[in-house]
Motif scaffolding. Structure first.
Motif, PDB file in Angstrom:
ATOM      1  N   LEU A 147      62.187  17.474 -45.697  1.00 39.65           N
ATOM      2  CA  LEU A 147      62.234  18.138 -46.712  1.00 39.65           C
ATOM      3  C   LEU A 147      61.065  17.320 -47.549  1.00 39.65           C
ATOM      4  CD1 LEU A 147      65.808  18.972 -47.959  1.00 39.65           C
ATOM      5  CD2 LEU A 147      64.231  20.582 -46.525  1.00 39.65           C
ATOM      6  N   SER A 148      60.281  18.096 -48.246  1.00 39.20           N
ATOM      7  CA  SER A 148      59.674  17.336 -49.549  1.00 39.20           C
ATOM      8  C   SER A 148      60.544  16.836 -50.493  1.00 39.20           C
ATOM      9  CB  SER A 148      58.739  18.374 -49.893  1.00 39.20           C
ATOM     10  OG  SER A 148      58.012  17.631 -51.272  1.00 39.20           O
ATOM     11  N   ALA A 149      60.256  15.265 -50.633  1.00 35.66           N
ATOM     12  CA  ALA A 149      61.059  14.571 -51.566  1.00 35.66           C
ATOM     13  C   ALA A 149      60.702  14.769 -52.969  1.00 35.66           C
ATOM     14  CB  ALA A 149      60.536  12.995 -51.313  1.00 35.66           C
ATOM     15  N   ASP A 150      59.586  15.600 -53.181  1.00 39.18           N
ATOM     16  CA  ASP A 150      59.199  15.954 -54.656  1.00 39.18           C
ATOM     17  C   ASP A 150      59.772  17.460 -54.764  1.00 39.18           C
ATOM     18  OD1 ASP A 150      57.909  13.326 -55.139  1.00 39.18           O
ATOM     19  OD2 ASP A 150      56.084  14.295 -53.739  1.00 39.18           O
ATOM     20  N   ASP A 151      59.668  18.123 -53.853  1.00 39.94           N
ATOM     21  CA  ASP A 151      60.364  19.490 -53.995  1.00 39.94           C
ATOM     22  C   ASP A 151      61.219  19.832 -52.771  1.00 39.94           C
ATOM     23  OD1 ASP A 151      60.886  22.101 -54.275  1.00 39.94           O
ATOM     24  OD2 ASP A 151      58.776  22.780 -54.372  1.00 39.94           O
ATOM     25  N   PRO A 152      62.673  19.585 -52.777  1.00 44.64           N
ATOM     26  CA  PRO A 152      63.556  19.729 -51.540  1.00 44.64           C
ATOM     27  C   PRO A 152      63.557  21.229 -51.142  1.00 44.64           C
ATOM     28  CG  PRO A 152      64.436  18.266 -53.101  1.00 44.64           C
ATOM     29  CD  PRO A 152      63.031  18.607 -53.828  1.00 44.64           C
ATOM     30  N   SER A 153      63.122  21.985 -51.827  1.00 46.23           N
ATOM     31  CA  SER A 153      63.243  23.484 -51.501  1.00 46.23           C
ATOM     32  C   SER A 153      62.008  23.770 -50.443  1.00 46.23           C
ATOM     33  CB  SER A 153      63.211  24.388 -52.615  1.00 46.23           C
ATOM     34  OG  SER A 153      61.736  24.408 -52.967  1.00 46.23           O
ATOM     35  N   GLN A 154      61.147  22.691 -50.262  1.00 43.90           N
ATOM     36  CA  GLN A 154      60.298  22.995 -48.963  1.00 43.90           C
ATOM     37  C   GLN A 154      60.481  22.007 -48.120  1.00 43.90           C
ATOM     38  OE1 GLN A 154      57.500  24.948 -49.660  1.00 43.90           O
ATOM     39  NE2 GLN A 154      58.518  25.810 -51.647  1.00 43.90           N
ATOM     40  N   GLY A 155      60.270  22.643 -46.795  1.00 47.82           N
ATOM     41  CA  GLY A 155      60.550  21.926 -45.765  1.00 47.82           C
ATOM     42  C   GLY A 155      60.759  22.574 -44.439  1.00 47.82           C
ATOM     43  N   ALA A 156      61.440  21.894 -43.371  1.00 49.78           N
ATOM     44  CA  ALA A 156      61.719  22.264 -42.041  1.00 49.78           C
ATOM     45  C   ALA A 156      63.433  22.188 -42.032  1.00 49.78           C
ATOM     46  CB  ALA A 156      60.913  21.817 -41.011  1.00 49.78           C
ATOM     47  N   TYR A 157      63.803  23.208 -41.333  1.00 46.22           N
ATOM     48  CA  TYR A 157      65.546  23.043 -41.067  1.00 46.22           C
ATOM     49  C   TYR A 157      65.878  23.179 -39.613  1.00 46.22           C
ATOM     50  CZ  TYR A 157      65.028  24.179 -46.151  1.00 46.22           C
ATOM     51  OH  TYR A 157      64.943  24.264 -47.348  1.00 46.22           O
ATOM     52  N   SER A 158      66.568  22.133 -38.933  1.00 47.40           N
ATOM     53  CA  SER A 158      66.554  22.212 -37.602  1.00 47.40           C
ATOM     54  C   SER A 158      68.199  21.679 -37.384  1.00 47.40           C
ATOM     55  CB  SER A 158      65.572  21.193 -36.842  1.00 47.40           C
ATOM     56  OG  SER A 158      65.987  19.766 -37.051  1.00 47.40           O
ATOM     57  N   ARG A 159      68.312  22.179 -36.153  1.00 45.87           N
ATOM     58  CA  ARG A 159      69.635  22.001 -35.548  1.00 45.87           C
ATOM     59  C   ARG A 159      69.833  21.647 -34.001  1.00 45.87           C
ATOM     60  NH1 ARG A 159      75.305  25.298 -36.782  1.00 45.87           N
ATOM     61  NH2 ARG A 159      76.549  23.721 -36.384  1.00 45.87           N
ATOM     62  N   VAL A 160      70.387  20.874 -33.687  1.00 49.74           N
ATOM     63  CA  VAL A 160      70.729  20.408 -32.170  1.00 49.74           C
ATOM     64  C   VAL A 160      72.075  20.957 -31.976  1.00 49.74           C
ATOM     65  CG1 VAL A 160      70.867  18.593 -30.420  1.00 49.74           C
ATOM     66  CG2 VAL A 160      69.155  18.438 -32.339  1.00 49.74           C
ATOM     67  N   LEU A 161      72.106  21.889 -30.812  1.00 51.62           N
ATOM     68  CA  LEU A 161      73.477  22.388 -30.392  1.00 51.62           C
ATOM     69  C   LEU A 161      73.450  22.041 -28.813  1.00 51.62           C
ATOM     70  CD1 LEU A 161      72.483  25.953 -31.624  1.00 51.62           C
ATOM     71  CD2 LEU A 161      74.161  24.449 -32.572  1.00 51.62           C
ATOM     72  N   PRO A 162      74.959  22.105 -28.808  1.00 57.57           N
ATOM     73  CA  PRO A 162      75.138  22.195 -27.062  1.00 57.57           C
ATOM     74  C   PRO A 162      74.718  23.128 -26.153  1.00 57.57           C
ATOM     75  CG  PRO A 162      77.183  21.900 -28.456  1.00 57.57           C
ATOM     76  CD  PRO A 162      75.953  22.097 -29.034  1.00 57.57           C
ATOM     77  N   ASN A 163      74.104  22.859 -25.058  1.00 55.03           N
ATOM     78  CA  ASN A 163      73.668  24.231 -24.286  1.00 55.03           C
ATOM     79  C   ASN A 163      74.066  23.642 -22.708  1.00 55.03           C
ATOM     80  OD1 ASN A 163      72.584  26.199 -22.642  1.00 55.03           O
ATOM     81  ND2 ASN A 163      70.664  25.937 -23.744  1.00 55.03           N
ATOM     82  N   GLY A 164      75.190  24.174 -22.337  1.00 54.08           N
ATOM     83  CA  GLY A 164      75.568  23.746 -21.038  1.00 54.08           C
ATOM     84  C   GLY A 164      75.553  21.985 -20.899  1.00 54.08           C
ATOM     85  N   ASN A 165      74.997  21.508 -19.701  1.00 49.87           N
ATOM     86  CA  ASN A 165      74.916  20.091 -19.798  1.00 49.87           C
ATOM     87  C   ASN A 165      73.674  19.624 -20.610  1.00 49.87           C
ATOM     88  OD1 ASN A 165      76.994  20.090 -17.861  1.00 49.87           O
ATOM     89  ND2 ASN A 165      75.511  20.518 -16.242  1.00 49.87           N
ATOM     90  N   GLY A 166      72.971  20.226 -21.380  1.00 50.73           N
ATOM     91  CA  GLY A 166      71.908  19.927 -22.142  1.00 50.73           C
ATOM     92  C   GLY A 166      71.940  20.295 -23.700  1.00 50.73           C
ATOM     93  N   SER A 167      71.025  20.750 -24.341  1.00 49.31           N
ATOM     94  CA  SER A 167      70.903  20.915 -25.664  1.00 49.31           C
ATOM     95  C   SER A 167      70.256  22.073 -25.790  1.00 49.31           C
ATOM     96  CB  SER A 167      70.301  19.684 -26.467  1.00 49.31           C
ATOM     97  OG  SER A 167      70.853  18.354 -26.103  1.00 49.31           O
ATOM     98  N   GLU A 168      70.090  22.641 -26.908  1.00 53.71           N
ATOM     99  CA  GLU A 168      69.119  23.678 -27.647  1.00 53.71           C
ATOM    100  C   GLU A 168      68.826  23.165 -29.003  1.00 53.71           C
ATOM    101  OE1 GLU A 168      67.212  27.382 -26.958  1.00 53.71           O
ATOM    102  OE2 GLU A 168      69.028  26.451 -25.725  1.00 53.71           O
ATOM    103  N   TYR A 169      67.409  23.070 -29.157  1.00 56.01           N
ATOM    104  CA  TYR A 169      67.016  22.527 -30.552  1.00 56.01           C
ATOM    105  C   TYR A 169      66.361  23.705 -31.125  1.00 56.01           C
ATOM    106  CZ  TYR A 169      64.440  19.803 -33.663  1.00 56.01           C
ATOM    107  OH  TYR A 169      63.942  18.980 -35.082  1.00 56.01           O
ATOM    108  N   GLN A 170      66.808  23.981 -32.267  1.00 57.44           N
ATOM    109  CA  GLN A 170      66.275  25.188 -33.247  1.00 57.44           C
ATOM    110  C   GLN A 170      65.918  24.320 -34.214  1.00 57.44           C
ATOM    111  OE1 GLN A 170      70.090  27.188 -34.162  1.00 57.44           O
ATOM    112  NE2 GLN A 170      70.010  28.254 -32.214  1.00 57.44           N
ATOM    113  N   PHE A 171      64.569  25.165 -34.767  1.00 54.86           N
ATOM    114  CA  PHE A 171      63.779  24.721 -35.750  1.00 54.86           C
ATOM    115  C   PHE A 171      63.425  25.762 -36.545  1.00 54.86           C
ATOM    116  CE2 PHE A 171      59.933  23.101 -37.472  1.00 54.86           C
ATOM    117  CZ  PHE A 171      60.088  21.618 -37.819  1.00 54.86           C
ATOM    118  N   THR A 172      63.527  25.705 -37.813  1.00 53.93           N
ATOM    119  CA  THR A 172      63.112  26.775 -38.948  1.00 53.93           C
ATOM    120  C   THR A 172      62.213  26.555 -39.827  1.00 53.93           C
ATOM    121  OG1 THR A 172      65.477  27.910 -38.390  1.00 53.93           O
ATOM    122  CG2 THR A 172      64.133  28.571 -40.262  1.00 53.93           C
TER     123      THR A 172
END
Length: 131
Positions: free
Chosen positions: A75-100
């Protein structure tokens, strides 16, 4: 009526690496130049924030992460309402990376498309660095 809502776009990519491996990479602000060089050509700590440098100059960011929940918000330190949101999830033996990312409702479609192409390349870079 919700006239102030932004347009949100989420990209997701399966990665043949553990959620911990992916989380360790994407939650480390110092690693941003390795997988998101267009966003952060360089990154250096500045107290509780980070200074990134890119083609637009310098910007202060904050990275909020939770290993327990697999979330990483850049996030922007000056305006935390601006930025990107992501999540790392388990997916079988690996991962799923989601980026919004969110865009103003009046953002030009070609600008959104171009930015999402950058995000797709960044996700591929994460995959390459983690697998």
């Amino acid at each position: 009526m919700h006239t102030n809502l932004k347009r949100s776009y989420t990209r997701s990519l399966a990665i043949a690496a553990s959620p911990g491996t992916v989380f360790d990479l994407v939650s480390d602000p110092a690693a941003l130049p390795r997988w998101a060089p267009g966003f952060a050509r360089s990154a250096r700590p500045d107290g509780d924030h980070w200074i990134i440098e890119n083609d637009q100059g310098e910007a202060r960011i904050v990275v909020r992460s939770s290993r327990e929940h697999g979330t990483v918000d850049i996030l922007s330190a000056d305006d935390p309402s601006q930025g990107a949101y992501s999540r790392v999830l388990p997916n079988g033996n690996g991962s799923e990376y989601q980026f919004t990312l969110q865009f103003p409702s009046d953002a030009p479609d070609d600008a959104v498309t171009a930015q999402l192409a950058v995000v797709d390349a960044e996700l591929e870079a994460v995959r390459g660095l983690c697998e």
